[in-house]
Write an enzyme that holds these catalytic residues in place. Structure first.
Site, PDB file in Angstrom:
ATOM      1  CE  LYS A 102      91.505  -0.186  38.566  1.00 30.09           C
ATOM      2  NZ  LYS A 102      92.935   0.167  38.415  1.00 30.09           N
ATOM      3  N   GLY A 163      99.736   6.313  35.083  1.00 26.62           N
ATOM      4  CA  GLY A 163     101.170   6.263  34.801  1.00 26.62           C
ATOM      5  C   GLY A 163     101.886   7.596  34.826  1.00 26.62           C
ATOM      6  CB  ALA A 189      95.227   6.176  38.060  1.00 20.40           C
ATOM      7  N   GLY A 190      97.966   7.689  39.238  1.00 21.93           N
ATOM      8  CA  GLY A 190      98.586   9.004  39.295  1.00 21.93           C
ATOM      9  C   GLY A 190      99.386   9.328  40.530  1.00 21.93           C
ATOM     10  CG  ASN A 211     102.192  -0.805  38.394  1.00 22.29           C
ATOM     11  OD1 ASN A 211     102.882  -0.387  37.463  1.00 22.29           O
ATOM     12  ND2 ASN A 211     102.160  -2.085  38.742  1.00 22.29           N
TER      13      ASN A 211
END
Length: 262
Positions: A102, A163, A189-190, A211
């Site tokens: 990635k 995050g 992401a997000g 995550n």
């Protein structure tokens, strides 16, 4: 599809590997509980790992927590140029992480937005070397097309800053990529809530990476299972063909002819 019965057999392919789960665990906030929950309850089959953070303690290695049947997706977190990302990818392969990589290239430490130009360069170099390249990028149509031409296996646009748990802040631009790019679009992401993951899947995304949403939840296993169910629901809704939306007025679900004249 015979009443939707075929959804459980729905899958997508990356680099010759077939994945039945459309949830991918991102790197960053790692713990044994998080990885176990992602694999056991969210049914993740692909887990990213930041090569520079693989060894978190003198006697602890994140790779030891990842089951053997799960594909590792090393990322180039920390890279600021294409050349740095290429070196990290080579290091990951030498460590036994395989051909998946990635690409994450960020020169801005405040907003952590990906550098699309450097990402395109790194993707082209590594794809030519035989890597299965999944580039993290800001959702720009021209950059996405360039990544396709560079040999990317999928495109991974952000939904919101890394995050942040802010959700689908780039929703309209994500939809453009889903509609126009002939590669799997993995929303990265997000994403902060299962409902947001569901909405992205309803739009036609191939998969969701998360995550922080799991790692910061009060009950990590329960949140992992919630993401699993939401992603499945969104995928089923997309495959079924969402119902039409009226721009004006309303439409009765039952015929009213005759009733109003009694």
């Amino acid at each position: 599809m015979g009443g939707g019965a075929g959804c459980d057999e729905d899958s997508f392919t990356l680099g010759g590997h077939t994945f039945h789960s459309r949830f991918i665990l991102g790197s960053g906030k790692y713990s044994l509980e998080l990885i176990d929950a992602a694999v056991r309850y969210a049914e993740a089959e692909l887990v990213t790992v930041a090569v520079r953070r693989a060894n978190t303690k003198e006697k602890e290695n994140i790779l030891d927590y990842v089951p053997k049947n799960v594909i590792l997706l090393p990322n180039t977190s920390g890279a600021r140029t294409a050349e740095e990302a290429v070196r990290i990818a080579h290091l990951a392969k030498a460590l036994g992480c395989g051909d998946f990589v990635k690409i994450e290239i960020m020169r801005d430490s405040k907003y952590l937005l990906p550098d699309n130009n450097e990402t395109i360069r790194a993707t082209e170099i590594l794809a030519k070397e035989g890597f299965v390249v999944l580039p993290y990028m800001y959702p720009d149509l021209y950059a996405a097309r360039a990544l396709v031409d560079a040999g990317a296996a999928a495109v991974m646009p952000l939904a919101a800053p890394i995050g942040s748990n802010k959700g689908l802040a780039t929703k309209e631009f994500l939809q453009i990529l889903i509609d126009e790019i002939d590669l799997p679009i993995i929303v990265d992401a997000g994403i902060g809530k299962p409902s947001e993951a569901c909405a992205a899947m309803e739009m036609g995304a191939a998969a969701i990476m998360a995550n922080t949403a799991l790692a910061t939840a009060g009950d990590v296993p329960l949140m992992a299972s919630a993401f699993r169910d939401a992603i499945r629901a969104g995928r089923k809704a997309y495959l079924s063909g969402l119902g039409r939306v009226l721009r004006r007025g309303a439409a009765a679900s039952d015929p009213l002819t005759g009733f109003l004249h009694d």
